[in-house]
Design a protein around this motif. Structure first.
Motif, PDB file in Angstrom:
ATOM      1  N   TYR A  72       0.849  -1.196   0.000  1.00 29.50           N
ATOM      2  CA  TYR A  72       0.000   0.000   0.000  1.00 29.50           C
ATOM      3  C   TYR A  72       0.884   1.247   0.000  1.00 29.50           C
ATOM      4  O   TYR A  72       1.857   1.326   0.740  1.00 29.50           O
ATOM      5  N   VAL A 110      -5.485   9.365  -6.155  1.00 28.61           N
ATOM      6  CA  VAL A 110      -6.831   9.417  -6.723  1.00 28.61           C
ATOM      7  C   VAL A 110      -6.967  10.733  -7.480  1.00 28.61           C
ATOM      8  O   VAL A 110      -6.276  11.713  -7.172  1.00 28.61           O
ATOM      9  N   SER A 133      -3.144   9.654  -2.059  1.00 28.60           N
ATOM     10  CA  SER A 133      -3.472   8.255  -2.317  1.00 28.60           C
ATOM     11  C   SER A 133      -4.655   7.809  -1.469  1.00 28.60           C
ATOM     12  O   SER A 133      -5.338   6.846  -1.805  1.00 28.60           O
ATOM     13  N   ASP A 135      -6.570   5.781   1.055  1.00 22.72           N
ATOM     14  CA  ASP A 135      -6.315   4.362   1.374  1.00 22.72           C
ATOM     15  C   ASP A 135      -6.664   3.474   0.197  1.00 22.72           C
ATOM     16  O   ASP A 135      -7.005   2.291   0.368  1.00 22.72           O
ATOM     17  N   HIS A 136      -6.571   4.053  -1.022  1.00 23.85           N
ATOM     18  CA  HIS A 136      -7.089   3.340  -2.181  1.00 23.85           C
ATOM     19  C   HIS A 136      -6.013   2.799  -3.113  1.00 23.85           C
ATOM     20  O   HIS A 136      -6.327   2.138  -4.099  1.00 23.85           O
TER      21      HIS A 136
END
Length: 220
Positions: A72, A110, A133, A135-136
């Protein structure tokens, strides 16, 4: 022996109609050519040139990934992007435009939507959106490893992308939508080029530095 065409009586009417049809055809051809010529002249005089984009600054507050424990990505950055309309007779509407960051062709933030804006003749607009970003964003393992290695080496190349739709305005006429694609490469030094020495600390103030303002590739 010469043949004399009889245009008398009923056949005379047919000859007149044939002449009229020929005149109408030639008039239609001439009108079509005139319209095409006018369209060509107007296009050459007013054809819109695509706007020019520049990446003026990129501030990276955090860029953290820790493979193989986690792929992540956590990042927060602020990009300052300028766009200039180089047309003297054509305005530009930016109807729906998103900005996001990429690493090696994969989105790492995003999309952030820019406000709808009209850009007049020779006008310039400057946007400074925050890109995150959240949490995606989960990178493929090979890409997370590559990013960590780049940070360790001291240099990271990020692409700031602008993707949206524009319309052209000439006088009172407004065109349909055209797809706008912009790519702005940004070279970052990590710890003044010293890198993270194998430890991906993720950043901090001044840890990532944008090297140089640069022109962007624009496609409409």
């Amino acid at each position: 022996m010469s043949v004399i065409k009889d245009c008398g009586g009923h056949k005379g009417c047919e000859c007149e109609r044939e002449k009229l049809y020929r005149k109408c055809c030639w008039a239609l051809v001439a009108l079509t050519l005139l319209v095409l010529f006018v369209v060509l002249v107007v296009w050459l005089a007013l054809r819109p040139h695509k706007p020019r984009f520049y990446l003026q600054d990129l501030s990276v507050l955090c860029l953290n990934v820790t493979p193989p424990a986690s792929t992540y990505l956590f990042t927060t950055m602020q990009a300052t992007v300028a766009a200039r309309n180089i047309n003297g007779r054509v305005g530009i509407y930016y109807d729906k435009t998103d900005v996001y960051a990429e690493y090696k062709g994969v989105a790492i933030t995003v999309p952030t939507q820019l406000p709808v804006e009209y850009q007049g003749h020779y006008d310039q607009s400057v946007w400074s959106p925050f890109l995150q970003s959240l949490d995606h964003v989960q990178l493929p393992l090979y890409l997370a490893v590559a990013l960590a290695q780049d940070e360790t080496a001291g240099y990271v190349l990020i692409d700031i992308r602008v993707d949206g739709w524009v319309r052209w305005k000439v006088g009172t006429w407004i065109s349909g939508h055209y797809h706008l694609r912009v790519n702005c490469p940004a070279l970052l030094t990590v710890n003044d080029g010293k890198g993270s020495y194998g430890v991906n600390t993720g950043g901090g103030e001044g840890y990532f530095r944008f090297q140089q303002a640069a022109a962007c590739a624009v496609d409409v």
